[in-house]
Design a protein around this motif. Structure first.
Motif, mmCIF file in Angstrom:
data_model
loop_
_atom_site.group_PDB
_atom_site.id
_atom_site.type_symbol
_atom_site.label_atom_id
_atom_site.label_comp_id
_atom_site.label_asym_id
_atom_site.label_seq_id
_atom_site.Cartn_x
_atom_site.Cartn_y
_atom_site.Cartn_z
ATOM 1 N N GLY A 104 0.962 -1.256 -0.096
ATOM 2 C CA GLY A 104 -0.130 0.019 0.029
ATOM 3 C C GLY A 104 0.789 1.315 0.018
ATOM 4 O O GLY A 104 2.003 1.138 -0.335
ATOM 5 N N HIS A 118 4.718 6.157 3.047
ATOM 6 C CA HIS A 118 4.730 7.417 3.881
ATOM 7 C C HIS A 118 6.072 7.745 4.075
ATOM 8 O O HIS A 118 7.088 7.158 4.695
ATOM 9 C CB HIS A 118 4.271 6.990 5.168
ATOM 10 N N TRP A 137 6.870 4.999 7.091
ATOM 11 C CA TRP A 137 6.383 3.592 7.042
ATOM 12 C C TRP A 137 6.173 3.241 5.763
ATOM 13 O O TRP A 137 5.763 3.842 5.011
ATOM 14 C CB TRP A 137 5.436 3.137 8.063
ATOM 15 N N THR A 194 3.671 0.183 3.602
ATOM 16 C CA THR A 194 2.269 -0.499 4.109
ATOM 17 C C THR A 194 1.973 -1.807 3.320
ATOM 18 O O THR A 194 2.554 -1.797 2.271
ATOM 19 C CB THR A 194 1.133 0.221 3.649
ATOM 20 N N VAL A 199 -0.682 -4.761 2.467
ATOM 21 C CA VAL A 199 -2.212 -4.776 2.486
ATOM 22 C C VAL A 199 -2.454 -6.150 2.211
ATOM 23 O O VAL A 199 -2.131 -6.920 1.281
ATOM 24 C CB VAL A 199 -2.807 -4.117 1.283
ATOM 25 N N TRP A 207 -5.305 -0.392 11.450
ATOM 26 C CA TRP A 207 -4.284 -0.746 11.196
ATOM 27 C C TRP A 207 -3.502 -1.278 12.387
ATOM 28 O O TRP A 207 -3.850 -1.093 13.541
ATOM 29 C CB TRP A 207 -3.483 0.381 10.441
ATOM 30 N N GLU A 254 0.682 -1.961 13.431
ATOM 31 C CA GLU A 254 2.180 -1.452 13.081
ATOM 32 C C GLU A 254 3.271 -2.293 13.873
ATOM 33 O O GLU A 254 3.127 -2.977 15.106
ATOM 34 C CB GLU A 254 2.420 -0.228 13.362
ATOM 35 N N ILE A 287 6.578 -0.922 9.645
ATOM 36 C CA ILE A 287 5.443 -1.510 8.726
ATOM 37 C C ILE A 287 4.041 -1.509 9.138
ATOM 38 O O ILE A 287 3.877 -1.915 10.247
ATOM 39 C CB ILE A 287 5.870 -2.931 8.550
ATOM 40 N N ARG A 288 3.197 -0.780 8.556
ATOM 41 C CA ARG A 288 1.839 -0.961 8.873
ATOM 42 C C ARG A 288 1.099 -1.796 7.881
ATOM 43 O O ARG A 288 1.567 -2.435 6.900
ATOM 44 C CB ARG A 288 1.112 0.410 8.162
ATOM 45 N N VAL A 296 -2.607 -3.601 6.878
ATOM 46 C CA VAL A 296 -3.821 -3.178 7.018
ATOM 47 C C VAL A 296 -4.508 -4.180 6.068
ATOM 48 O O VAL A 296 -4.093 -5.093 5.440
ATOM 49 C CB VAL A 296 -3.966 -1.916 6.193
#
Length: 307
Positions: A23, A26, A259, A261, A263, A290, A292, A301-302, A304
């Motif tokens: 995803g 950021h 971070w 992401t 998914v 989410w 982390e 690392i997120r 989701v």
């Protein structure tokens, strides 16, 4: 202490579902205008939303990069964090369009032929690394130099360095005799992979393969890099130790990775990943929609669920 022990042979099948994707990435930057001069005007992303100091950029209606103007200094050298984020374009024509946007603005680029992909490297004005990639896996495969193999082997069997320059004249020829230049990336552009600076290759492979659940593709000690993915090349995540043995987390206020992401397609897959993280002793911080974690080098690392 995160348990990231690895086997010698890193090639494996993924534990993550093949529908797992990356995803938005950021990043912290120092200045709105300077950031948009590269990410919007050269890379070609649309400014989809702006809220406070957060700029959400993407292609079509899909957000790919989120920039926060919270940094007070450029990317810190010799630190962990982002090496580059790779934005994959759907056609070679779009790679040529991006090259033109950079050349028109006198932005330094490094067009490189990896055989399984063609890539144009550049940097934003804070030092965040960017790769624009067109995937060409039908042209060949990658080998293992640590085993005496050529790094890349073309479909006709000829060796390829994987680091040859792209013929820019040939690339720009994709635009035709009367090119119509476009200022933005098309729908279908996506985050293809993220390449990170880490402190130890084997530790990173253990985390991203055995804990997160990507397939281990290749770890080349002689190159100081490794990569993981799903069931196809090129990789989803790569990592290197090129910042050196004394590298640390960047100082507070530095531009760079906040971070990345991952998914997940369903709750069962996310729950399984949470279990692997807990078993390995990795941190799990819950958030609003989410969770982390961090790799052993502190890269955030997120996690989701797909919408």
């Amino acid at each position: 202490m995160i348990d990231t022990s690895v086997q010698t042979n890193v090639r494996s099948m993924p534990v993550l579902p093949l529908s797992t994707t990356l995803g938005p990435v950021h990043l912290a930057v120092t200045d709105r205008t300077k950031a948009l001069a590269i990410w919007q005007d050269v890379v070609g992303l649309d400014l989809i939303a702006e809220e406070g100091n957060r700029l959400s950029l993407g292609a079509g209606d899909k957000i790919l990069i989120v920039l926060e103007t919270s940094a007070n200094r450029p990317v810190a050298p010799r630190s962990h964090g982002l090496y580059h984020v790779a934005i994959h374009v759907p056609t070679r024509h779009e790679l040529a369009q991006m090259a033109v946007r950079a050349l028109q603005r006198n932005i330094r680029i490094a067009p490189t032929d990896h055989l399984v992909s063609e890539a144009i490297y550049l940097w934003d004005l804070d030092g965040n690394g960017i790769e624009i990639t067109f995937e060409t896996p039908w042209r060949g495969t990658l080998g293992d130099p640590d085993k005496g193999e050529t790094y890349a082997i073309a479909a006709d069997g000829k060796p390829h360095s994987g680091r040859e320059p792209i013929d820019l004249d040939g690339l720009l020829g994709e635009l035709g005799p009367q090119p119509v230049l476009t200022p933005r990336m098309p729908e279908g552009t996506r985050i293809g992979h993220v390449h990170l600076h880490v402190r130890d290759l084997h530790e990173a492979m253990g985390f991203y393969r055995d804990v997160i659940g990507f397939a281990g593709f290749l770890m080349i000690d002689s190159f100081g890099m490794g990569d993981v993915g799903l069931d196809y090349m090129p990789h989803s995540l790569a990592f290197n130790i090129w910042s050196g043995p004394q590298a640390t987390q960047p100082p507070a206020g530095s531009a760079g990775l906040q971070w990345l992401t991952i998914v997940l397609p369903d709750g069962e897959s996310l729950a399984g990943l949470h279990q692997r993280l807990a078993t390995a002793g990795a941190s799990i911080t819950p958030g609003d929609g989410w969770s982390e974690t961090q790799d052993p080098s502190g890269n955030r690392i997120r996690l989701v669920l797909a919408a």
